[in-house]
Design a protein around this motif. Structure first.
Motif, PDB file in Angstrom:
ATOM      1  N   UNK A   7      -4.629  -0.952   5.792  1.00  0.00           N
ATOM      2  CA  UNK A   7      -3.307  -0.436   5.422  1.00  0.00           C
ATOM      3  C   UNK A   7      -2.232  -1.087   6.291  1.00  0.00           C
ATOM      4  N   UNK A   8      -1.060  -1.303   5.695  1.00  0.00           N
ATOM      5  CA  UNK A   8       0.093  -1.823   6.436  1.00  0.00           C
ATOM      6  C   UNK A   8       1.021  -0.657   6.760  1.00  0.00           C
TER       7      UNK A   8
ATOM      8  N   UNK B 179       3.730  -0.055  -1.693  1.00  0.00           N
ATOM      9  CA  UNK B 179       2.350  -0.252  -2.160  1.00  0.00           C
ATOM     10  C   UNK B 179       2.275  -1.395  -3.175  1.00  0.00           C
ATOM     11  N   UNK B 180       3.344  -1.584  -3.963  1.00  0.00           N
ATOM     12  CA  UNK B 180       3.368  -2.680  -4.941  1.00  0.00           C
ATOM     13  C   UNK B 180       3.519  -4.041  -4.246  1.00  0.00           C
ATOM     14  N   UNK B 181       3.962  -4.015  -2.991  1.00  0.00           N
ATOM     15  CA  UNK B 181       4.148  -5.252  -2.234  1.00  0.00           C
ATOM     16  C   UNK B 181       3.015  -5.516  -1.248  1.00  0.00           C
ATOM     17  N   UNK B 182       2.372  -4.438  -0.754  1.00  0.00           N
ATOM     18  CA  UNK B 182       1.367  -4.590   0.307  1.00  0.00           C
ATOM     19  C   UNK B 182       0.019  -3.957  -0.027  1.00  0.00           C
ATOM     20  N   UNK B 183      -0.140  -3.428  -1.238  1.00  0.00           N
ATOM     21  CA  UNK B 183      -1.429  -2.879  -1.656  1.00  0.00           C
ATOM     22  C   UNK B 183      -1.669  -1.484  -1.111  1.00  0.00           C
TER      23      UNK B 183
ATOM     24  N   UNK C   8      -2.067   1.119  -4.078  1.00  0.00           N
ATOM     25  CA  UNK C   8      -2.079   0.506  -5.406  1.00  0.00           C
ATOM     26  C   UNK C   8      -3.522   0.360  -5.881  1.00  0.00           C
TER      27      UNK C   8
ATOM     28  N   UNK D 122      -0.962  -9.146  -8.856  1.00  0.00           N
ATOM     29  CA  UNK D 122       0.241  -9.483  -9.617  1.00  0.00           C
ATOM     30  C   UNK D 122       0.378 -11.009  -9.660  1.00  0.00           C
TER      31      UNK D 122
ATOM     32  N   UNK E  29      -1.066 -12.456  -6.094  1.00  0.00           N
ATOM     33  CA  UNK E  29      -0.853 -11.686  -4.854  1.00  0.00           C
ATOM     34  C   UNK E  29      -1.379 -10.272  -5.111  1.00  0.00           C
ATOM     35  N   UNK E  30      -1.956  -9.671  -4.105  1.00  0.00           N
ATOM     36  CA  UNK E  30      -2.472  -8.299  -4.270  1.00  0.00           C
ATOM     37  C   UNK E  30      -2.015  -7.397  -3.131  1.00  0.00           C
ATOM     38  N   UNK E  31      -1.053  -7.833  -2.357  1.00  0.00           N
ATOM     39  CA  UNK E  31      -0.551  -7.033  -1.248  1.00  0.00           C
ATOM     40  C   UNK E  31      -1.237  -7.404   0.056  1.00  0.00           C
TER      41      UNK E  31
ATOM     42  N   UNK F 120       8.051  -8.087  -2.192  1.00  0.00           N
ATOM     43  CA  UNK F 120       6.849  -8.718  -2.753  1.00  0.00           C
ATOM     44  C   UNK F 120       6.783 -10.218  -2.482  1.00  0.00           C
TER      45      UNK F 120
ATOM     46  N   UNK G  27       4.062  -5.035  11.174  1.00  0.00           N
ATOM     47  CA  UNK G  27       2.890  -4.154  11.225  1.00  0.00           C
ATOM     48  C   UNK G  27       1.988  -4.493  12.408  1.00  0.00           C
TER      49      UNK G  27
END
Ligand SMILES: [Mg+2]
Ligand SMILES: [Mg+2]
Lengths: 430, 430
Positions: A149-150, A192-196, A227, B21, B37-39, B122, B134
């Motif tokens: 997780x980020x 979550x859409x950017x980092x899963x 995500x 995505x 990309x998946x995060x 993203x 992070x």
């Protein structure tokens, strides 16, 4: 060698020096027992007149509560103390003498202690609670870092709030109006859409005129969002996370749990998986337990949650609440759209709800419908709609209230003892 | 097997499925290259018409930017990409088709990107900056946990603020007035007396009408405070902490640093100890460098800090500022009371001040004098005085600004890119 009480096990039979405060003392004609604290722990120091000399012994006997000093002595085993060690004092040097420390070993009223929170934190009990809070935070970062997780920090100041507007703190943001965040969730969905997989840990604010043992005005939340995870995936994360936190406290806070008199047998049972019952079953259960003040469609109050929790010795998920009583963004159960894919996690032993979570609506048209139903007009939440417009995916998340979790794990009745400087109705000091 | 891009090295020559995505694509008549990309990362997927068939190939060629999908394929080595792997796609299933994603591969203006921050995150660049943020947060917890510090969360809402009252956000707290915290330091001092060594990590707020590349309205600070530590002890903690953070980013964010084009040679030099120069010497230095707009007694501006930093390839401590231009709680140098036992840490490469710290006044009478000098009347800070009344000890602490530190380590010019949802003058959305 200068060290701390937390390190004395490495210095058995060695002479060390610690910076410390006098928490308490008792003495006879020949021996003085100093209860020393240095922030890392509590330790007994033994001052023997025959060893240290008459003058120094009289000085030791005259030491006042919370005076600060450097204490030198030899570390020996003491199997009767939780620490396992004590110090045979060979010398001490007073740094600063405290006169009439307000919090004496006698009983004090709650308001008095809260007015002296900056000093009350030094007590063995409050020290234990905060060390457990610290361990829960540490284990939280450990769990989410190790699982990919980020950490994302959602904003505190927002231009509007989607979840109710009556309990918001307002401030002028230059020429605009701003509000203090009640939850970072919507932002965490964007993240979550950017980092899963993401998690937050930060303060949230509720201007609620509640005065219960479970409510704080300012409290800290952990809000993970994932995500490509459905509701059931999220429940598995939750039970693993909570188990990890409890087991970490058991492992790393033995002395503190003992100081608090916590029944650790109850905590040892907290291992994933956790039981799940549906909202329907939970309504049935409380009715069977004799409650006649609740019907299908009502939310549970604290007494209902306590009654439900009594049937389990682990935290229990109550799943699939009626859509009507839950947040606008929760995804309806495709098989039964009047309930949503959500769960509250109820702690054992009457500590109440510690997590609320759900799968989120990922369909743009349904979300637009929800906006309309909830009067979310204007542009303030356009960005949130766009998450469903550009590459929407199934996603779920949850929020854990830190202070209620500390209260449960530490076995503390009121959340006011679970945060360093509590903010309550009529309590903004210190 | 369902996994993520961050895990593909464990699945060489295996078939896996990822939720992803489409970040970008290019194609010829026979092959399509999908930037997925998946995060957790970015990876190229190769779609070969001869392998996947005509229909699926046309579907791949028609994929739109930011459409979401499950992609299945075999992981093979690709020494040209930063990841080191790519996917030979065998199948994909579209989850949701994105139409007219606003942020295209062409250039966009800053305000447009900031209005779309929820989507801009993203991009490969913003993804890299946030992953570095992070890692800095993770390494911060690691450093302080391993060194025996207790995480303490000071309150955000306070009844008054000791450090200036013009740049405060105000809110009504039921019947009282409250302000958003600009620093938790005073509370951390109380905590240090209870827990020895403590650190905070939380949001702080400054209602400052500044519009520079170094200012945010809402920003996150790390504020450690240590009992029984003097100013020099604190400098050693600071240089070890900053070195640990930089070396952790170098070790764990290779792909992100490369994506950002960061000169890692500059970062490799960041190892404790750091150089120290006195304020007096720093004034001398900037004068020698041709500045004639500063005299002894003035604070440094950004251009002066940049000029000073140019003389060093590590962060540099500027120590012992005039008491007049520093906070009321800083301890005077006993040998020279017109300066205080403090230091600012200036980052290299023109990124400016990232830490301010000092030893604190521990003498009750001197602190009372400071209260009088600064007009700190009333009872609001009685509790802070009491820390000097009951077992006062030498103690020191510092505050590190997270976003400036991210800017420096990631090599990002403006702090607005270093926080997920920046709050700036005229910027409260999204
Ligand atoms: Mg509930
Ligand atoms: Mg400065």
């Amino acid at each position: 060698m200068k060290t701390t009480i937390s390190q004395v096990s490495k210095h058995l039979n060695e002479e060390i020096t610690i910076g410390a405060w006098l928490a308490n003392k008792r003495s006879s004609g020949k021996i003085a027992f100093l209860q020393l604290r240095d922030g890392t722990g509590f330790m007994q120091g033994i001052v023997v007149k025959a060893d240290i000399g008459e003058d120094k012994f009289q000085e030791a006997k005259a030491l006042t509560q919370e005076s600060s000093m450097y204490v030198t002595g030899t570390i020996v085993e003491d199997t009767r103390s939780p620490l396992g060690y004590e110090m045979q004092v060979t010398d001490f040097e007073i740094i600063h003498e405290a006169v009439d420390y307000p919090i004496t070993p006698k009983e004090h009223g709650t308001e008095f202690l809260m007015d002296h929170r900056h000093l009350w934190l030094r007590s063995k009990r409050q020290h234990g609670v905060m060390k457990i809070r610290n361990e829960i935070i540490r284990a939280t970062y450990e769990f989410f870092n190790e699982n990919g997780y980020v950490k994302i920090d959602p904003p505190i100041l927002t231009g509007s709030s989607a979840e109710g507007t009556t309990e918001l703190f307002h401030t002028k943001y230059f020429e605009e109006d701003a509000y203090l965040s009640q939850s970072g969730q919507l932002y965490m969905e964007a993240a979550a859409m950017a980092f899963g997989k993401v998690f937050s840990f930060g303060p949230t604010f509720r201007a609620e005129k509640s005065k219960t043992r479970r409510h704080l005005i300012e409290f800290w939340m952990i809000e993970p969002e994932m995500a490509f995870m459905d509701h059931e995936d999220s429940l598995e994360v939750q039970e693993q996370y909570v188990s990890h936190v409890v087991q970490s406290v058991l492992k790393n806070c033995k002395i503190e749990l003992e100081a608090l008199g916590r029944d650790t047998g109850q905590l040892e049972k907290i291992q994933a998986p956790f039981p799940r019952i549906s909202y329907d079953e939970a309504i049935q259960l409380v009715k069977e337990k004799g409650f006649d003040d609740i019907e299908w469609g009502d939310d549970f109050g604290a007494p209902h949650e306590t009654a439900i929790a009594e049937s389990y010795d682990k935290p229990v998920f109550i799943t699939n609440y009626p859509a009507e009583i839950k947040a606008f963004y929760m995804k309806p159960d495709p098989a039964r759209p009047e309930v949503v894919l959500c769960a509250d996690l109820i702690a054992p032993e009457g500590y109440g709800e510690i997590i609320g979570g759900s799968q989120r609506i990922d369909d743009l048209e349904l979300m637009k419908q929800r906006y309309e139903d909830h009067g979310l007009t204007g542009d303030a939440y356009n960005w949130y709609l766009q998450l469903r417009e550009y590459g929407s995916v199934p996603h779920s998340g949850f929020g854990l209230g830190l202070e209620r979790t500390v209260a449960w794990i530490a076995g503390v009745e009121h959340v006011r003892e679970t945060i360093p400087f509590p903010r309550l109705l009529n309590r903004l000091y210190p």
